[in-house]
Design a protein around this motif. Structure first.
Motif, PDB file in Angstrom:
ATOM      1  N   GLY A  86     -11.056   1.167 121.201  1.00 48.99           N
ATOM      2  CA  GLY A  86     -10.852   2.440 120.533  1.00 48.99           C
ATOM      3  C   GLY A  86     -11.355   2.483 119.103  1.00 48.99           C
ATOM      4  O   GLY A  86     -11.320   3.517 118.480  1.00 48.99           O
ATOM      5  N   THR A  87     -11.823   1.370 118.551  1.00 48.54           N
ATOM      6  CA  THR A  87     -12.358   1.414 117.189  1.00 48.54           C
ATOM      7  C   THR A  87     -13.783   1.928 117.232  1.00 48.54           C
ATOM      8  O   THR A  87     -14.487   1.770 118.222  1.00 48.54           O
ATOM      9  CB  THR A  87     -12.342   0.028 116.519  1.00 48.54           C
ATOM     10  OG1 THR A  87     -13.156  -0.861 117.282  1.00 48.54           O
ATOM     11  CG2 THR A  87     -10.933  -0.499 116.389  1.00 48.54           C
ATOM     12  N   THR A  88     -14.188   2.543 116.172  1.00 50.75           N
ATOM     13  CA  THR A  88     -15.553   3.045 116.095  1.00 50.75           C
ATOM     14  C   THR A  88     -16.232   2.461 114.868  1.00 50.75           C
ATOM     15  O   THR A  88     -15.583   2.174 113.867  1.00 50.75           O
ATOM     16  CB  THR A  88     -15.581   4.585 115.990  1.00 50.75           C
ATOM     17  OG1 THR A  88     -14.850   4.978 114.826  1.00 50.75           O
ATOM     18  CG2 THR A  88     -14.989   5.230 117.221  1.00 50.75           C
ATOM     19  N   GLU A  89     -17.502   2.276 114.971  1.00 48.84           N
ATOM     20  CA  GLU A  89     -18.287   1.803 113.846  1.00 48.84           C
ATOM     21  C   GLU A  89     -18.494   2.953 112.870  1.00 48.84           C
ATOM     22  O   GLU A  89     -18.675   4.091 113.287  1.00 48.84           O
ATOM     23  CB  GLU A  89     -19.648   1.292 114.334  1.00 48.84           C
ATOM     24  CG  GLU A  89     -19.579  -0.008 115.076  1.00 48.84           C
ATOM     25  CD  GLU A  89     -19.137  -1.163 114.196  1.00 48.84           C
ATOM     26  OE1 GLU A  89     -19.636  -1.301 113.063  1.00 48.84           O
ATOM     27  OE2 GLU A  89     -18.275  -1.929 114.639  1.00 48.84           O
ATOM     28  N   PRO A  90     -18.476   2.678 111.562  1.00 49.70           N
ATOM     29  CA  PRO A  90     -18.744   3.742 110.604  1.00 49.70           C
ATOM     30  C   PRO A  90     -20.191   4.207 110.712  1.00 49.70           C
ATOM     31  O   PRO A  90     -21.063   3.460 111.161  1.00 49.70           O
ATOM     32  CB  PRO A  90     -18.469   3.081 109.258  1.00 49.70           C
ATOM     33  CG  PRO A  90     -18.580   1.617 109.500  1.00 49.70           C
ATOM     34  CD  PRO A  90     -18.228   1.392 110.938  1.00 49.70           C
ATOM     35  N   ASN A  91     -20.438   5.438 110.287  1.00 50.82           N
ATOM     36  CA  ASN A  91     -21.809   5.927 110.305  1.00 50.82           C
ATOM     37  C   ASN A  91     -22.626   5.135 109.284  1.00 50.82           C
ATOM     38  O   ASN A  91     -22.064   4.459 108.424  1.00 50.82           O
ATOM     39  CB  ASN A  91     -21.844   7.440 110.058  1.00 50.82           C
ATOM     40  CG  ASN A  91     -21.415   7.816 108.661  1.00 50.82           C
ATOM     41  OD1 ASN A  91     -21.851   7.233 107.681  1.00 50.82           O
ATOM     42  ND2 ASN A  91     -20.555   8.796 108.551  1.00 50.82           N
ATOM     43  N   PRO A  92     -23.947   5.199 109.362  1.00 51.31           N
ATOM     44  CA  PRO A  92     -24.784   4.388 108.466  1.00 51.31           C
ATOM     45  C   PRO A  92     -24.532   4.663 106.984  1.00 51.31           C
ATOM     46  O   PRO A  92     -24.565   3.734 106.179  1.00 51.31           O
ATOM     47  CB  PRO A  92     -26.210   4.787 108.857  1.00 51.31           C
ATOM     48  CG  PRO A  92     -26.102   5.285 110.251  1.00 51.31           C
ATOM     49  CD  PRO A  92     -24.749   5.910 110.360  1.00 51.31           C
ATOM     50  N   GLN A  93     -24.253   5.910 106.612  1.00 49.53           N
ATOM     51  CA  GLN A  93     -23.992   6.205 105.203  1.00 49.53           C
ATOM     52  C   GLN A  93     -22.693   5.558 104.745  1.00 49.53           C
ATOM     53  O   GLN A  93     -22.629   4.998 103.658  1.00 49.53           O
ATOM     54  CB  GLN A  93     -23.960   7.715 104.963  1.00 49.53           C
ATOM     55  CG  GLN A  93     -25.330   8.348 105.070  1.00 49.53           C
ATOM     56  CD  GLN A  93     -25.279   9.850 104.936  1.00 49.53           C
ATOM     57  OE1 GLN A  93     -24.444  10.518 105.523  1.00 49.53           O
ATOM     58  NE2 GLN A  93     -26.195  10.393 104.135  1.00 49.53           N
TER      59      GLN A  93
ATOM     60  N   ARG B 233     -21.299   2.893 106.025  1.00 50.12           N
ATOM     61  CA  ARG B 233     -21.536   1.447 106.009  1.00 50.12           C
ATOM     62  C   ARG B 233     -22.217   1.048 104.690  1.00 50.12           C
ATOM     63  O   ARG B 233     -21.832   0.071 104.065  1.00 50.12           O
ATOM     64  CB  ARG B 233     -22.392   1.052 107.217  1.00 50.12           C
ATOM     65  CG  ARG B 233     -22.357  -0.399 107.553  1.00 50.12           C
ATOM     66  CD  ARG B 233     -23.005  -0.769 108.891  1.00 50.12           C
ATOM     67  NE  ARG B 233     -23.986   0.138 109.448  1.00 50.12           N
ATOM     68  CZ  ARG B 233     -23.748   0.978 110.471  1.00 50.12           C
ATOM     69  NH1 ARG B 233     -22.564   1.027 111.025  1.00 50.12           N
ATOM     70  NH2 ARG B 233     -24.699   1.755 110.941  1.00 50.12           N
ATOM     71  N   THR B 234     -23.201   1.826 104.257  1.00 51.84           N
ATOM     72  CA  THR B 234     -23.880   1.543 102.989  1.00 51.84           C
ATOM     73  C   THR B 234     -22.915   1.687 101.819  1.00 51.84           C
ATOM     74  O   THR B 234     -22.907   0.868 100.904  1.00 51.84           O
ATOM     75  CB  THR B 234     -25.092   2.487 102.812  1.00 51.84           C
ATOM     76  OG1 THR B 234     -25.994   2.288 103.900  1.00 51.84           O
ATOM     77  CG2 THR B 234     -25.804   2.225 101.498  1.00 51.84           C
ATOM     78  N   ALA B 235     -22.075   2.728 101.839  1.00 48.25           N
ATOM     79  CA  ALA B 235     -21.087   2.925 100.769  1.00 48.25           C
ATOM     80  C   ALA B 235     -20.133   1.742 100.700  1.00 48.25           C
ATOM     81  O   ALA B 235     -19.782   1.280  99.608  1.00 48.25           O
ATOM     82  CB  ALA B 235     -20.317   4.224 100.993  1.00 48.25           C
TER      83      ALA B 235
ATOM     84  N   ARG C 272     -12.411   0.899 102.721  1.00 48.21           N
ATOM     85  CA  ARG C 272     -12.633   2.223 103.297  1.00 48.21           C
ATOM     86  C   ARG C 272     -12.637   3.247 102.173  1.00 48.21           C
ATOM     87  O   ARG C 272     -11.599   3.821 101.850  1.00 48.21           O
ATOM     88  CB  ARG C 272     -11.556   2.563 104.307  1.00 48.21           C
ATOM     89  CG  ARG C 272     -11.741   1.815 105.610  1.00 48.21           C
ATOM     90  CD  ARG C 272     -10.904   2.359 106.736  1.00 48.21           C
ATOM     91  NE  ARG C 272     -11.356   3.598 107.328  1.00 48.21           N
ATOM     92  CZ  ARG C 272     -12.323   3.717 108.213  1.00 48.21           C
ATOM     93  NH1 ARG C 272     -13.020   2.676 108.562  1.00 48.21           N
ATOM     94  NH2 ARG C 272     -12.616   4.875 108.747  1.00 48.21           N
ATOM     95  N   PRO C 273     -13.792   3.482 101.563  1.00 47.53           N
ATOM     96  CA  PRO C 273     -13.838   4.485 100.498  1.00 47.53           C
ATOM     97  C   PRO C 273     -13.572   5.875 101.062  1.00 47.53           C
ATOM     98  O   PRO C 273     -13.789   6.136 102.244  1.00 47.53           O
ATOM     99  CB  PRO C 273     -15.260   4.365  99.957  1.00 47.53           C
ATOM    100  CG  PRO C 273     -16.049   3.772 101.075  1.00 47.53           C
ATOM    101  CD  PRO C 273     -15.099   2.900 101.841  1.00 47.53           C
ATOM    102  N   LEU C 274     -13.099   6.760 100.213  1.00 46.97           N
ATOM    103  CA  LEU C 274     -12.773   8.125 100.608  1.00 46.97           C
ATOM    104  C   LEU C 274     -14.048   8.964 100.689  1.00 46.97           C
ATOM    105  O   LEU C 274     -14.820   9.029  99.726  1.00 46.97           O
ATOM    106  CB  LEU C 274     -11.821   8.744  99.588  1.00 46.97           C
ATOM    107  CG  LEU C 274     -11.484  10.220  99.770  1.00 46.97           C
ATOM    108  CD1 LEU C 274     -10.651  10.419 101.029  1.00 46.97           C
ATOM    109  CD2 LEU C 274     -10.755  10.742  98.562  1.00 46.97           C
ATOM    110  N   PHE C 275     -14.280   9.592 101.824  1.00 50.89           N
ATOM    111  CA  PHE C 275     -15.426  10.482 101.996  1.00 50.89           C
ATOM    112  C   PHE C 275     -15.167  11.756 101.213  1.00 50.89           C
ATOM    113  O   PHE C 275     -14.178  12.446 101.438  1.00 50.89           O
ATOM    114  CB  PHE C 275     -15.637  10.789 103.475  1.00 50.89           C
ATOM    115  CG  PHE C 275     -16.692  11.821 103.741  1.00 50.89           C
ATOM    116  CD1 PHE C 275     -18.027  11.549 103.513  1.00 50.89           C
ATOM    117  CD2 PHE C 275     -16.343  13.079 104.211  1.00 50.89           C
ATOM    118  CE1 PHE C 275     -19.010  12.495 103.757  1.00 50.89           C
ATOM    119  CE2 PHE C 275     -17.308  14.038 104.463  1.00 50.89           C
ATOM    120  CZ  PHE C 275     -18.649  13.742 104.233  1.00 50.89           C
TER     121      PHE C 275
END
Length: 109
Positions: free
Chosen positions: A13-20, A22-24, A32-35
Motif C-alpha cells: 500500500g505504500t507509494t513512491e513519491p513523484n519525481p519532484q 523525490r528531488t525535494a 517528508r517536506p510539505l507540498f
C-alpha cells in the motif's frame, strides 16, 4: 525478524513519491517536506520547517533550495506572496488555514 519484515522491505500500500518530491527530499533535511503547490511555470514548491527553506523543483535537473533567511522574504507567507507576484500559482499554495480561508481569499482578491 523474518526476511519479509526487514526494515528495508516496503509495506503493502505504500507509494513512491513523484519525481519532484523525490528531488525535494534530496535537497531538504525533513524526510517528508510539505507540498506548497505548483507555480505558474510548472515548478513544484516544498517547505521544510526544520531548515526554514523551500525547495523549488522545475525538473529533476533544475531544482534549488532557497533558505528564506537569505532572501528578502523571511517568512513562508512572504515567499508565497513573492511567488504569486512573480509566477502565479497554478496549484496552491497549500499553507496554513483551511480550504474555506483559501476560497474566501480568492473571492476577496
Amino acid at each position: 525478524m523474518s526476511k519479509s519484515a526487514s526494515p528495508t522491505s516496503k509495506s503493502v500500500g505504500t507509494t513512491e513519491p513523484n519525481p519532484q518530491e523525490r528531488t525535494a527530499r534530496e535537497l531538504l533535511t525533513q524526510g517528508r517536506p510539505l507540498f506548497l503547490g505548483v507555480d505558474g511555470e510548472g515548478a513544484a514548491h516544498y517547505w521544510d520547517s526544520y531548515e526554514f527553506a523551500v525547495a523549488v523543483v522545475a525538473t529533476k535537473d533544475r531544482a534549488e533550495k532557497v533558505e528564506l533567511a537569505e532572501t528578502p522574504y523571511k517568512t513562508l507567507a512572504g515567499w508565497c506572496e513573492y511567488t504569486q507576484d512573480e509566477r502565479g500559482w497554478a496549484v496552491g499554495p497549500h499553507v496554513g488555514g483551511n480550504i474555506v480561508d483559501d476560497l474566501a481569499r480568492r473571492l476577496n482578491a
